[in-house]
Design an enzyme around this catalytic site. Structure first.
Site, short mmCIF file in Angstrom:
data_model
loop_
_atom_site.label_atom_id
_atom_site.label_comp_id
_atom_site.label_asym_id
_atom_site.label_seq_id
_atom_site.Cartn_x
_atom_site.Cartn_y
_atom_site.Cartn_z
N GLY A 98 7.31 58.40 -13.57
CA GLY A 98 7.66 58.33 -14.99
C GLY A 98 9.16 58.25 -15.20
N GLY A 137 21.76 28.83 2.90
CA GLY A 137 21.06 30.09 3.11
C GLY A 137 19.70 29.84 3.71
CB SER A 138 16.44 29.03 2.17
OG SER A 138 16.30 30.28 1.54
CB SER A 169 23.43 33.10 5.58
OG SER A 169 22.07 33.34 5.84
CB ILE A 179 27.95 38.62 7.72
CG1 ILE A 179 28.12 37.10 7.56
CG2 ILE A 179 27.82 39.01 9.19
CD1 ILE A 179 26.90 36.28 7.97
CB THR A 224 13.10 33.62 0.39
OG1 THR A 224 12.64 32.27 0.56
CG2 THR A 224 14.61 33.63 0.30
CD GLU A 228 15.98 38.59 9.98
OE1 GLU A 228 15.63 37.51 10.49
OE2 GLU A 228 16.79 39.35 10.50
N PRO A 264 27.60 30.07 2.19
CG PRO A 264 29.76 30.43 1.32
CD PRO A 264 29.02 30.17 2.59
#
Length: 390
Positions: A350, A128-129, A123, A172, A376, A374, A125
């Site tokens: 609660g 990512g995906s 990954s 990382i 989304t 891993e 900046p």
């Protein structure tokens, strides 16, 4: 799925370790944001840091079902530790599957012992995906040293004996703990290649440690590469074959994350059952209240479904079948189920569940990451749909 006697024995040993060694340390490690290194060494003593290493290099060489069981039980005790272990195993998997014999002999026996720790740097900046958009580059060296210590251009650039890596990696796991990093970088127009980079390589800098919602005992950092020189022998795949290699490794990784989500959800379930039997309101235990009973029934149903989906994905890989669809289904369903189950665990507790006096608030915070790393939940839906339509 019926487990073998060996798989059941391994599961029981790791569950005992998780209950006696991981759980008691988890809250303090989360509070101080420090990784419990002593339990890492204990994982090594159980041979778990060599899960994905072949036996000829001293490893455990676990089948995917055993790998899944170990991830579930370690996450039952502490998700931060399970995440660190799974990333270490991603690194050893890359070396085992793609490294030369020399590379495997150099690194795997030491990594089986837990040191050096492995990291997986895909990954970025802005990537990512969609790792195809990564910008870190590894260029063949086009110069050779002169007597004055400088470097001069040669005509044998394609025959260079080094790559020079520049770029930034983000999110990382094991970033500051790692001794070896599996790095993915572009080596040409659209070509992504996989490399092994020692963490002490000159020009490799560990960036700031992220302040996170959950998974706070696991170090998550950036890694900065500034003219990091590595020998050509540290290239793990042919140029341009790195992304397909990464995706093949991540299929097994998704089964691991699904397993971790199941383990975390089981911890929340067990704590909820115990609290429902102990906490009294309206003249009796809250477990006698139908609303609480229905919550517990829904939680258990989702938990069992998640476990069965995860075991089926592991079974398919062990049987030599294509597990991609099942891995994404398991990862998607189990991670979302973990969010729902930990949310209900807080609700059952609660006001007390909203405090750090009970572990369920940490489970709730930790669960969110399982829907992100891993791949989304949205990426898993894309994979599922693509596999169905193909």
């Amino acid at each position: 799925m019926e487990l073998t006697a060996e798989q059941e024995a391994i599961r029981d040993v790791v569950r005992e370790f998780a209950t006696e060694e991981l759980k008691p340390r988890a809250a303090e490690a989360d509070r101080t944001q420090t990784f419990p290194e002593e339990v890492w060494d204990e994982l090594s003593e159980l041979d778990l840091t060599g899960l994905t290493v072949p036996e000829e290099y001293g490893g455990f060489d676990a089948d995917r079902t055993t790998y899944s069981l170990v991830n579930e039980e370690v996450a039952y005790g502490h998700l931060s530790v399970a995440t660190a272990l799974s990333v270490h195993c991603l690194a050893t998997s890359c070396i085992s599957q793609f490294g030369s014999e020399e590379i495997k002999e150099r690194w795997l026996p030491e990594m089986v012992s837990g040191r050096p720790v492995g990291a997986f740097a895909l990954s970025e900046p802005e990537a990512g995906s969609n790792p195809a958009e990564l910008s870190t580059r590894a260029e063949r060296d086009i110069s050779e040293p002169r007597s004055d210590g400088q470097r001069e251009v040669t005509t044998a650039s394609r025959d260079g004996e080094e790559y020079v890596v520049n770029g930034k990696k983000q999110w990382i796991t094991n970033g500051s703990r790692a001794g070896v990093v599996i790095v993915f970088a572009k080596t040409g127009e659209g070509e992504i290649t996989q490399f092994l980079v020692p963490a002490d390589a000159e020009g490799l800098e560990v960036g700031k440690k992220e302040e996170k919602l959950g998974l706070r005992a696991s170090d998550t950092t950036a890694l900065l590469f500034d003219d990091v020189r590595i020998p050509v022998e540290n290239r793990l795949t042919e140029e341009g074959r790195g992304l397909s290699a990464a995706l093949s490794i991540l299929t097994g990784g998704r089964i691991g994350i699904a397993s971790q989500a199941v383990g975390l959800a089981q911890a929340a379930m067990d704590d909820s059952l115990a609290y429902a039997g102990e906490r009294e309101q309206f003249g009796g235990p809250i477990g006698e209240i139908q609303t609480i009973q229905h919550k517990l029934a829904e939680m258990e149903t989702s938990l069992r479904a998640a476990r069965l989906l995860t075991h089926e994905a592991a079974r398919k890989e062990d049987a030599g079948e294509d597990p991609r669809l099942d891995a994404s289904i398991a990862k998607y369903f189990a991670s979302e189920a973990a969010m729902e189950i930990t949310n209900e665990a807080v609700q059952i507790h609660g006001g007390a569940g909203y405090t750090t006096d009970f572990d369920v608030e940490r489970y709730y915070r930790d669960a969110k990451i399982t829907t992100i790393y891993e791949g989304t939940s949205q990426i898993q839906k894309n994979v599922i749909a693509r596999e169905l339509l193909s």
